[in-house]
Design a protein around this motif. Structure first.
Motif, mmCIF file in Angstrom:
data_model
loop_
_atom_site.group_PDB
_atom_site.id
_atom_site.type_symbol
_atom_site.label_atom_id
_atom_site.label_comp_id
_atom_site.label_asym_id
_atom_site.label_seq_id
_atom_site.Cartn_x
_atom_site.Cartn_y
_atom_site.Cartn_z
ATOM 1 N N ALA A 49 72.633 76.043 22.821
ATOM 2 C CA ALA A 49 72.432 75.749 21.405
ATOM 3 C C ALA A 49 72.832 74.312 21.095
ATOM 4 C CB ALA A 49 73.244 76.709 20.535
ATOM 5 N N ALA A 50 72.021 73.665 20.281
ATOM 6 C CA ALA A 50 72.300 72.319 19.776
ATOM 7 C C ALA A 50 71.373 72.072 18.601
ATOM 8 C CB ALA A 50 72.067 71.263 20.863
ATOM 9 N N ASN A 51 71.695 71.078 17.798
ATOM 10 C CA ASN A 51 70.771 70.677 16.750
ATOM 11 C C ASN A 51 69.501 70.130 17.394
ATOM 12 O OD1 ASN A 51 72.410 71.424 14.651
ATOM 13 N ND2 ASN A 51 73.164 69.369 14.243
ATOM 14 N N LEU A 52 68.406 70.261 16.691
ATOM 15 C CA LEU A 52 67.115 69.823 17.216
ATOM 16 C C LEU A 52 67.159 68.356 17.635
ATOM 17 C CD1 LEU A 52 64.337 71.076 17.686
ATOM 18 C CD2 LEU A 52 63.676 70.312 15.423
ATOM 19 N N HIS A 53 67.823 67.525 16.849
ATOM 20 C CA HIS A 53 67.914 66.108 17.166
ATOM 21 C C HIS A 53 68.668 65.873 18.473
ATOM 22 C CE1 HIS A 53 69.571 61.965 16.780
ATOM 23 N NE2 HIS A 53 68.295 61.739 16.550
ATOM 24 N N ASP A 54 69.709 66.648 18.724
ATOM 25 C CA ASP A 54 70.456 66.499 19.972
ATOM 26 C C ASP A 54 69.606 66.915 21.170
ATOM 27 O OD1 ASP A 54 72.737 65.335 18.881
ATOM 28 O OD2 ASP A 54 73.608 67.278 18.401
ATOM 29 N N PHE A 55 68.786 67.958 21.025
ATOM 30 C CA PHE A 55 67.846 68.299 22.098
ATOM 31 C C PHE A 55 66.880 67.138 22.337
ATOM 32 C CE2 PHE A 55 68.663 72.974 21.298
ATOM 33 C CZ PHE A 55 69.165 73.232 22.563
ATOM 34 N N TYR A 56 66.419 66.546 21.256
ATOM 35 C CA TYR A 56 65.525 65.393 21.368
ATOM 36 C C TYR A 56 66.200 64.249 22.130
ATOM 37 C CZ TYR A 56 62.579 61.469 19.894
ATOM 38 O OH TYR A 56 61.785 60.356 19.873
ATOM 39 N N LEU A 57 67.460 63.972 21.808
ATOM 40 C CA LEU A 57 68.200 62.917 22.518
ATOM 41 C C LEU A 57 68.352 63.245 23.997
ATOM 42 C CD1 LEU A 57 71.018 62.041 19.946
ATOM 43 C CD2 LEU A 57 68.936 60.734 20.450
ATOM 44 N N LEU A 58 68.570 64.519 24.330
ATOM 45 C CA LEU A 58 68.668 64.934 25.730
ATOM 46 C C LEU A 58 67.359 64.670 26.466
ATOM 47 C CD1 LEU A 58 70.597 68.319 25.469
ATOM 48 C CD2 LEU A 58 71.382 66.245 26.633
ATOM 49 N N ILE A 59 66.268 65.047 25.844
ATOM 50 C CA ILE A 59 64.955 64.855 26.457
ATOM 51 C C ILE A 59 64.675 63.371 26.686
ATOM 52 C CG2 ILE A 59 62.465 65.050 26.033
ATOM 53 C CD1 ILE A 59 63.134 67.718 24.592
ATOM 54 N N GLN A 60 65.085 62.551 25.734
ATOM 55 C CA GLN A 60 64.863 61.110 25.832
ATOM 56 C C GLN A 60 65.880 60.420 26.727
ATOM 57 O OE1 GLN A 60 62.252 59.355 24.209
ATOM 58 N NE2 GLN A 60 61.550 61.458 24.095
ATOM 59 N N ARG A 61 66.870 61.178 27.236
ATOM 60 C CA ARG A 61 67.965 60.642 28.064
ATOM 61 C C ARG A 61 68.808 59.617 27.300
ATOM 62 N NH1 ARG A 61 68.998 63.229 33.103
ATOM 63 N NH2 ARG A 61 67.019 63.828 33.957
ATOM 64 N N LYS A 62 68.880 59.790 25.985
ATOM 65 C CA LYS A 62 69.715 58.905 25.173
ATOM 66 C C LYS A 62 71.111 59.490 25.009
ATOM 67 C CE LYS A 62 65.863 56.735 22.844
ATOM 68 N NZ LYS A 62 65.174 56.481 21.596
ATOM 69 N N GLU A 63 71.273 60.738 25.391
ATOM 70 C CA GLU A 63 72.577 61.399 25.457
ATOM 71 C C GLU A 63 72.560 62.250 26.714
ATOM 72 O OE1 GLU A 63 75.303 61.048 23.949
ATOM 73 O OE2 GLU A 63 74.965 60.502 21.870
ATOM 74 N N ASP A 64 73.750 62.503 27.267
ATOM 75 C CA ASP A 64 73.799 63.395 28.417
ATOM 76 C C ASP A 64 74.453 64.700 27.988
ATOM 77 O OD1 ASP A 64 76.794 63.414 29.632
ATOM 78 O OD2 ASP A 64 76.329 61.453 28.733
ATOM 79 N N PRO A 65 74.164 65.787 28.703
ATOM 80 C CA PRO A 65 74.678 67.092 28.293
ATOM 81 C C PRO A 65 76.204 67.149 28.230
ATOM 82 C CG PRO A 65 73.105 67.333 30.103
ATOM 83 C CD PRO A 65 73.292 65.877 29.862
ATOM 84 N N ASP A 66 76.882 66.485 29.164
ATOM 85 C CA ASP A 66 78.349 66.530 29.164
ATOM 86 C C ASP A 66 78.918 65.910 27.890
ATOM 87 O OD1 ASP A 66 78.508 67.820 31.634
ATOM 88 O OD2 ASP A 66 78.423 65.920 32.725
ATOM 89 N N THR A 67 78.378 64.771 27.483
ATOM 90 C CA THR A 67 78.853 64.116 26.258
ATOM 91 C C THR A 67 78.657 65.032 25.057
ATOM 92 O OG1 THR A 67 78.360 61.928 27.141
ATOM 93 C CG2 THR A 67 78.536 62.106 24.746
ATOM 94 N N LEU A 68 77.475 65.640 24.965
ATOM 95 C CA LEU A 68 77.203 66.530 23.838
ATOM 96 C C LEU A 68 78.079 67.778 23.896
ATOM 97 C CD1 LEU A 68 73.317 66.306 23.518
ATOM 98 C CD2 LEU A 68 75.045 65.181 22.119
ATOM 99 N N PHE A 69 78.315 68.289 25.101
ATOM 100 C CA PHE A 69 79.136 69.477 25.253
ATOM 101 C C PHE A 69 80.575 69.196 24.833
ATOM 102 C CE2 PHE A 69 81.900 72.269 27.761
ATOM 103 C CZ PHE A 69 81.399 73.511 27.401
ATOM 104 N N PHE A 70 81.135 68.098 25.327
ATOM 105 C CA PHE A 70 82.533 67.808 25.024
ATOM 106 C C PHE A 70 82.740 67.348 23.583
ATOM 107 C CE2 PHE A 70 82.766 67.629 29.716
ATOM 108 C CZ PHE A 70 83.680 68.658 29.873
#
Length: 161
Positions: free
Chosen positions: A87-108
């Protein structure tokens, strides 16, 4: 200005939440089959076999349930138990897809949550980390820049600093 956490505008979220879940899961499964299935390693597919996964965007009021069975992703009717929920906000999924954020950063930073089978979650995360995420670029599937219009500022914190 926002604090860096983007959410789907409330009216859009309310509209999306009213859409029936199963057709969305069916479309999501088709997208996964087109963009992802052929790129997954055999050992990952073996671990996924028969396991219900859920992708959830609470800000958009949507969740997609799907399963890997008979060599393809298939939709699952909502409401059952999922082996793994991401689960994440739609924008955060978008950032993951674009590789502008990594999953660990979003998780922590508590912007990405995983519930359920932690071994399966780690496998999914590591598999996605190893893939070329341009396979999932919304521009490959959606006309125009739908996400760009929803989220005009898609810079990550590291880019904004």
């Amino acid at each position: 200005m926002s604090s860096g956490h983007h959410s789907v505008p409330a009216p859009v979220g309310k509209l999306l939440a009213r859409l029936p879940a199963y057709p969305g899961s069916a479309l999501f499964a088709v997208g996964l089959n087109l963009a992802l299935a052929q790129h997954l390693p055999a050992d990952t597919l073996q671990m996924l076999e028969g396991r219900v996964l859920r992708i959830q965007a609470p800000d958009a009021g949507i969740a997609f349930d799907f399963i890997w069975r008979k060599q393809k992703f298939l939709p699952v009717a909502p409401g059952g138990d999922a082996a793994l929920t991401i689960a994440a906000n739609l924008h955060d999924f978008y950032l993951l897809i674009q590789r502008k954020e990594d999953p660990d950063t979003l998780f922590f930073s508590r912007r990405l949550a995983m519930e359920g089978d932690t071994e399966l979650g780690l496998l999914v995360k590591n598999t996605l980390d190893a893939l070329d995420m341009s396979l999932f670029a919304p521009s490959q599937f959606l006309p125009g820049n739908v996400f760009g219009r929803l989220f005009p500022q898609t810079r990550s914190r590291s880019q904004a600093a």
